[in-house]
Scaffold this active site. Structure first.
Site, PDB file in Angstrom:
ATOM      1  N   HIS A 164      -5.896   1.099 -11.613  1.00  0.00           N
ATOM      2  CA  HIS A 164      -7.146   1.714 -11.112  1.00  0.00           C
ATOM      3  C   HIS A 164      -8.088   2.232 -11.790  1.00  0.00           C
ATOM      4  O   HIS A 164      -9.434   2.127 -11.581  1.00  0.00           O
ATOM      5  CB  HIS A 164      -6.667   2.328  -9.811  1.00  0.00           C
ATOM      6  CG  HIS A 164      -6.500   1.896  -8.528  1.00  0.00           C
ATOM      7  ND1 HIS A 164      -7.637   1.537  -7.601  1.00  0.00           N
ATOM      8  CD2 HIS A 164      -5.249   1.218  -8.025  1.00  0.00           C
ATOM      9  CE1 HIS A 164      -7.084   0.716  -6.651  1.00  0.00           C
ATOM     10  NE2 HIS A 164      -5.943   0.919  -6.876  1.00  0.00           N
TER      11      HIS A 164
ATOM     12  N   PHE B  91       0.763  -1.233  -0.043  1.00  0.00           N
ATOM     13  CA  PHE B  91       0.010  -0.104   0.106  1.00  0.00           C
ATOM     14  C   PHE B  91       0.973   1.074   0.084  1.00  0.00           C
ATOM     15  O   PHE B  91       0.490   2.394  -0.752  1.00  0.00           O
ATOM     16  CB  PHE B  91      -0.933  -0.304   1.235  1.00  0.00           C
ATOM     17  CG  PHE B  91      -2.208  -0.606   1.262  1.00  0.00           C
ATOM     18  CD1 PHE B  91      -2.733  -0.846   0.009  1.00  0.00           C
ATOM     19  CD2 PHE B  91      -2.650  -1.421   2.388  1.00  0.00           C
ATOM     20  CE1 PHE B  91      -3.831  -1.705  -0.296  1.00  0.00           C
ATOM     21  CE2 PHE B  91      -3.842  -2.009   2.365  1.00  0.00           C
ATOM     22  CZ  PHE B  91      -4.769  -2.424   1.090  1.00  0.00           C
TER      23      PHE B  91
END
Ligand code: C2O
Length: 335
Positions: free
Chosen positions: A265, A252
């Site tokens: 994304h 992350f």
């Protein structure tokens, strides 16, 4: 003891946070966000036209790619404390995924993954990112799908060498090579996508993730089908397996330092629009204010510090963009 307040970040105290492997990390901006004037985001009254059309990576002409690459190069050339710099953009993701902010009036961290904030947060992040790209290089639109571009500013040295093209990604990658032939892997991927998008995602909470609400009591840990895979799995598949947390893409705190993050994304964001179309009225948005009025902050292309709510992230057309339609081969891959 259910708390139905919407969530927001306590901007006055950005702090060190932990990586997935519990190592300390720090991604706060150099200047306190709390010193910035917060501007409330407003959707335009009339939807912008024409829409910015995000195109699939495998069908792009070199002109489109060149413009995008130039805009990324500009971001990378900015001083690292500039809100538009590539590093600050990546750190914005780190802020909201590792827990650099507490929730307002709470000792609980504000983390947007593995819950119903996953889709709207990333949509807002990409929205501002795309506007910044477009302000430096005319007509830059994001591309979607995991275009593994290795040219110039698109390159990343932190990718798993064994997974570079022409390798076909295992969308349900569990950190083990399956040894499948490309055609085999593609067939498995299609059936898997059918499950994640259709048969396993017939309810909003299954697809979107669990209803995270304010405070420790409201903590939930339940990613939606797509967040779980192919979202998480492709992150791990791309990141370098020799790095402790498969950085960049596999962790992350570093994921958005790889330009492939934004194509990945955009594709995940597109799948949200596709799912809503497939489900039609069976997929109403959540109506809770604890979802709709939860807010996130980003710098826009004019360096304004903007607070955007989930309710403003529900319709891409109102945000001024769309996805080029492509075939959905997995839709016919019901096992
Ligand atoms: Cu916020 Cu793809 O992770």
């Amino acid at each position: 003891n259910h708390d139905n307040r919407p969530l927001a970040a306590n901007l006055s105290a950005c702090h060190a946070s932990l990586t997935d492997a519990d190592r300390p990390t720090y991604c706060c901006p150099p200047r306190r966000d709390a010193d910035q004037i917060v501007v409330e985001f407003q959707l335009p009254e009339i939807a912008p036209s024409p829409l910015r059309v995000r195109r699939p990576a495998h069908l792009l002409d070199s002109d489109y790619v060149a413009k995008y690459e130039k805009a990324v190069a500009i971001m990378k050339s900015l001083p690292s404390d500039h809100p538009h710099s590539f590093l600050r953009q990546a750190n914005n993701h780190c802020l909201y995924c590792t827990g650099s902010y507490n929730q307002v009036n709470s000792t609980s961290l504000f983390k947007i993954h593995r819950s119903w904030f996953f889709f709207p947060w990333h949509r807002a992040f990409l929205y501002f990112h795309e506007r910044i790209l477009g302000s430096s290089s005319a007509t830059t639109h994001l591309l979607y799908r995991i275009g593994f571009y290795t040219r110039g500013a698109f390159n990343s040295t932190q990718r798993e060498p064994g997974h570079l093209p022409p390798h076909v990604a295992d969308l349900n990658y569990q950190r083990e090579e399956t040894g499948r032939k490309p055609e085999e892997q593609m067939a498995v991927n299609l059936a898997f996508m059918y499950h994640q998008m259709v048969s396993g995602a017939r309810k909003a909470e299954l697809f979107m993730g669990c209803k995270l609400t304010a405070g420790a009591e409201g903590g939930c840990d339940g990613p939606g089908t797509i967040e779980d895979a192919p979202h998480n799995t492709v992150h791990e598949w791309v990141g370098n397996g020799l790095n402790p947390e498969r950085e960049y893409m596999g962790a992350f705190y570093t994921a958005a330092r790889d330009p492939a993050f934004y194509a990945h994304h955009a594709n995940i964001d597109r799948l949200w629009t596709v799912w809503r179309k497939i489900m039609d009225s069976a997929a109403p948005d959540f109506t809770e204010s604890s979802w709709l009025d939860t807010s996130f902050t980003f710098y826009d292309e004019n360096l304004r510090f903007v607070r955007i709510k989930v309710r403003d992230c529900l319709d891409p057309a109102k945000l001024g963009y769309a996805y080029e339609n492509i075939d959905l081969p997995w839709l016919n891959a019901r096992p």
